[in-house]
Design a protein around this motif. Structure first.
Motif, PDB file in Angstrom:
ATOM      1  N   LYS A 212      13.653  -8.194  14.147  1.00  0.00           N
ATOM      2  CA  LYS A 212      12.237  -8.406  14.444  1.00  0.00           C
ATOM      3  C   LYS A 212      12.006  -9.876  14.746  1.00  0.00           C
ATOM      4  N   SER A 213      10.846 -10.207  15.288  1.00  0.00           N
ATOM      5  CA  SER A 213      10.512 -11.618  15.500  1.00  0.00           C
ATOM      6  C   SER A 213      10.019 -12.224  14.191  1.00  0.00           C
ATOM      7  N   THR A 214      10.070 -13.548  14.113  1.00  0.00           N
ATOM      8  CA  THR A 214       9.547 -14.229  12.927  1.00  0.00           C
ATOM      9  C   THR A 214       8.060 -13.943  12.760  1.00  0.00           C
ATOM     10  N   VAL A 215       7.327 -13.904  13.864  1.00  0.00           N
ATOM     11  CA  VAL A 215       5.893 -13.574  13.803  1.00  0.00           C
ATOM     12  C   VAL A 215       5.693 -12.205  13.167  1.00  0.00           C
ATOM     13  N   GLN A 216       6.494 -11.220  13.575  1.00  0.00           N
ATOM     14  CA  GLN A 216       6.342  -9.877  13.006  1.00  0.00           C
ATOM     15  C   GLN A 216       6.669  -9.855  11.517  1.00  0.00           C
ATOM     16  N   VAL A 217       7.645 -10.634  11.092  1.00  0.00           N
ATOM     17  CA  VAL A 217       7.965 -10.717   9.665  1.00  0.00           C
ATOM     18  C   VAL A 217       6.792 -11.305   8.894  1.00  0.00           C
ATOM     19  N   ILE A 218       6.182 -12.359   9.419  1.00  0.00           N
ATOM     20  CA  ILE A 218       5.035 -12.967   8.728  1.00  0.00           C
ATOM     21  C   ILE A 218       3.870 -11.982   8.647  1.00  0.00           C
ATOM     22  N   LEU A 219       3.588 -11.302   9.739  1.00  0.00           N
ATOM     23  CA  LEU A 219       2.492 -10.337   9.729  1.00  0.00           C
ATOM     24  C   LEU A 219       2.784  -9.180   8.780  1.00  0.00           C
ATOM     25  N   ARG A 220       4.062  -8.765   8.725  1.00  0.00           N
ATOM     26  CA  ARG A 220       4.425  -7.703   7.783  1.00  0.00           C
ATOM     27  C   ARG A 220       4.249  -8.176   6.345  1.00  0.00           C
ATOM     28  N   TRP A 221       4.531  -9.449   6.089  1.00  0.00           N
ATOM     29  CA  TRP A 221       4.315 -10.009   4.744  1.00  0.00           C
ATOM     30  C   TRP A 221       2.839  -9.909   4.362  1.00  0.00           C
ATOM     31  N   HIS A 222       1.957 -10.225   5.304  1.00  0.00           N
ATOM     32  CA  HIS A 222       0.524 -10.092   5.034  1.00  0.00           C
ATOM     33  C   HIS A 222       0.172  -8.642   4.712  1.00  0.00           C
ATOM     34  N   VAL A 223       0.668  -7.731   5.524  1.00  0.00           N
ATOM     35  CA  VAL A 223       0.350  -6.311   5.333  1.00  0.00           C
ATOM     36  C   VAL A 223       0.815  -5.843   3.964  1.00  0.00           C
ATOM     37  N   GLN A 224       2.056  -6.182   3.603  1.00  0.00           N
ATOM     38  CA  GLN A 224       2.568  -5.722   2.305  1.00  0.00           C
ATOM     39  C   GLN A 224       1.920  -6.451   1.132  1.00  0.00           C
ATOM     40  N   SER A 225       1.319  -7.592   1.398  1.00  0.00           N
ATOM     41  CA  SER A 225       0.565  -8.300   0.361  1.00  0.00           C
ATOM     42  C   SER A 225      -0.819  -7.700   0.176  1.00  0.00           C
ATOM     43  N   GLY A 226      -1.192  -6.744   1.028  1.00  0.00           N
ATOM     44  CA  GLY A 226      -2.493  -6.095   0.927  1.00  0.00           C
ATOM     45  C   GLY A 226      -3.594  -6.797   1.681  1.00  0.00           C
ATOM     46  N   HIS A 227      -3.254  -7.843   2.445  1.00  0.00           N
ATOM     47  CA  HIS A 227      -4.264  -8.582   3.192  1.00  0.00           C
ATOM     48  C   HIS A 227      -4.679  -7.826   4.457  1.00  0.00           C
ATOM     49  N   ILE A 228      -5.907  -8.026   4.871  1.00  0.00           N
ATOM     50  CA  ILE A 228      -6.325  -7.728   6.237  1.00  0.00           C
ATOM     51  C   ILE A 228      -5.912  -8.946   7.059  1.00  0.00           C
ATOM     52  N   VAL A 229      -5.404  -8.742   8.269  1.00  0.00           N
ATOM     53  CA  VAL A 229      -4.835  -9.865   9.003  1.00  0.00           C
ATOM     54  C   VAL A 229      -5.273  -9.802  10.469  1.00  0.00           C
ATOM     55  N   ILE A 230      -5.611 -10.974  11.041  1.00  0.00           N
ATOM     56  CA  ILE A 230      -6.205 -11.001  12.388  1.00  0.00           C
ATOM     57  C   ILE A 230      -5.499 -12.046  13.259  1.00  0.00           C
ATOM     58  N   PRO A 231      -4.257 -11.789  13.674  1.00  0.00           N
ATOM     59  CA  PRO A 231      -3.566 -12.735  14.550  1.00  0.00           C
ATOM     60  C   PRO A 231      -4.266 -12.858  15.902  1.00  0.00           C
ATOM     61  N   ARG A 232      -4.128 -14.041  16.490  1.00  0.00           N
ATOM     62  CA  ARG A 232      -4.751 -14.328  17.782  1.00  0.00           C
ATOM     63  C   ARG A 232      -3.674 -14.494  18.844  1.00  0.00           C
ATOM     64  N   SER A 233      -3.960 -14.007  20.056  1.00  0.00           N
ATOM     65  CA  SER A 233      -3.085 -14.262  21.197  1.00  0.00           C
ATOM     66  C   SER A 233      -3.852 -13.984  22.478  1.00  0.00           C
ATOM     67  N   THR A 234      -3.434 -14.642  23.556  1.00  0.00           N
ATOM     68  CA  THR A 234      -3.986 -14.342  24.876  1.00  0.00           C
ATOM     69  C   THR A 234      -2.949 -13.648  25.759  1.00  0.00           C
ATOM     70  N   ASN A 235      -1.768 -13.399  25.206  1.00  0.00           N
ATOM     71  CA  ASN A 235      -0.677 -12.787  25.960  1.00  0.00           C
ATOM     72  C   ASN A 235      -0.592 -11.301  25.607  1.00  0.00           C
ATOM     73  N   ALA A 236      -0.709 -10.436  26.613  1.00  0.00           N
ATOM     74  CA  ALA A 236      -0.763  -8.996  26.351  1.00  0.00           C
ATOM     75  C   ALA A 236       0.490  -8.487  25.649  1.00  0.00           C
ATOM     76  N   GLU A 237       1.664  -9.018  26.002  1.00  0.00           N
ATOM     77  CA  GLU A 237       2.895  -8.575  25.348  1.00  0.00           C
ATOM     78  C   GLU A 237       2.920  -8.985  23.883  1.00  0.00           C
ATOM     79  N   ARG A 238       2.484 -10.206  23.601  1.00  0.00           N
ATOM     80  CA  ARG A 238       2.462 -10.642  22.195  1.00  0.00           C
ATOM     81  C   ARG A 238       1.395  -9.895  21.406  1.00  0.00           C
ATOM     82  N   ILE A 239       0.266  -9.610  22.043  1.00  0.00           N
ATOM     83  CA  ILE A 239      -0.768  -8.813  21.380  1.00  0.00           C
ATOM     84  C   ILE A 239      -0.193  -7.468  20.953  1.00  0.00           C
ATOM     85  N   ALA A 240       0.548  -6.830  21.851  1.00  0.00           N
ATOM     86  CA  ALA A 240       1.167  -5.536  21.519  1.00  0.00           C
ATOM     87  C   ALA A 240       2.226  -5.695  20.439  1.00  0.00           C
ATOM     88  N   ALA A 241       3.023  -6.763  20.502  1.00  0.00           N
ATOM     89  CA  ALA A 241       4.070  -6.981  19.495  1.00  0.00           C
ATOM     90  C   ALA A 241       3.475  -7.246  18.118  1.00  0.00           C
TER      91      ALA A 241
END
Length: 278
Positions: A212-241
């Motif tokens: 996985k990407s490092t970004v996905q690992v960080i976001l997964r950490w938020h999810v498993q910590s029980g947080h609601i998480v709102i990453p920002r991007s202007t790139n459609a591929e990164r938004i999907a990832a």
């Protein structure tokens, strides 16, 4: 197409656990990013009056073929609008820019203790909720003492506290206080700022092992910590990832290693002193 699981807030309202943040995006960028996010399976968009892009977000909602009740929209009360009557007027203005009849979540953006009006703003938000104009009400950047005051003096507990959180600034005591009081924690700047976390050895090793990407690992950490998480991007591929983080789990050793990352501290403003726009 991936969709985020739902978290039930303390008022019974359900919010998608992962959404799109649009901080620092202009109106056109917020419009394009929101459209890309909705197409990728996002059902939660977080904006604010001060971002200057509520109109763009609203256009994306209007252009979507999704039913309105399938899209969760958050906006925020800015510092200059603290106070009971000012909050009501600011809410009306935000709703008009968004082109909506009702809002899903309205947050006080900063406590602004120097102005000492967040309690009056909170009372106005309670009225808006009771009138059915907003489904859920919460706060952002509130410390424990700010939370205690609004709970103690109104008897109404915020559903959400949106705060700066990333693996090297976990705010564990505040998160624990919120958990004990049934307040959901939502992470802004979930990836930190400046990209330093993306080169953190603990995170890059975990990412390489999982494919996985490092970004996905960080976001997964938020999810498993029980947080609601709102990453920002202007790139459609990164938004999907960014929403593609529900097909793997971090194990106990991963979580232990992430917990031991040296805390670098707050990157954004201090809520006790921040008064921009007051």
């Amino acid at each position: 197409m991936t969709q985020a699981p739902m978290i039930t807030l303390n008022d019974g309202i359900q919010i998608p656990q992962l959404g799109l943040g649009v901080w620092q995006l202009d109106d056109a960028q917020a419009h394009a990013s929101s459209k890309a996010a909705l197409q990728a399976g996002y059902r939660h968009i977080d904006t604010a009056m001060i971002y200057g892009n509520e109109t763009g977000v609203g256009r994306a909602i209007a252009e979507s073929e999704l039913p309105r009740n399938e899209i969760f929209i958050t906006t925020k009360l800015w510092n200059a609008d603290h106070g009971f009557d000012q909050t009501l007027r600011a809410f009306d203005a935000s709703l008009k820019r968004l082109g909506l009849q009702t809002l899903d979540l309205f947050l006080i953006h900063w406590p602004l203790p120097i102005k000492n009006a967040y309690l009056d703003s909170w009372k106005a938000m309670v009225r808006l909720r009771d009138e059915g104009r907003v489904r859920s009400i919460g706060v952002s950047n509130f410390h424990q003492e700010h939370l205690q005051r609004v709970i103690g003096e109104t008897g109404v507990t915020p559903s959400v506290n949106q705060i700066e959180i990333h693996p090297d600034f976990t705010q564990a005591p505040l998160v624990d206080f919120s958990r004990r009081h049934g307040i959901a924690t939502e992470s802004w700047s979930p990836l930190g700022q400046g990209g330093a976390l993306l080169d953190e050895p603990v995170l890059t090793r975990i990412a390489a092992r999982l494919g996985k990407s490092t970004v996905q690992v960080i976001l997964r950490w938020h999810v498993q910590s029980g947080h609601i998480v709102i990453p920002r991007s202007t790139n459609a591929e990164r938004i999907a990832a960014n929403i593609d983080v529900f097909d793997f789990r971090l194990d106990a050793e991963d979580l232990r290693q992430i917990a031991n990352i040296v805390q670098t501290g707050r990157l954004g403003p201090d809520p006790d002193t921040f008064d921009l726009g007051a």
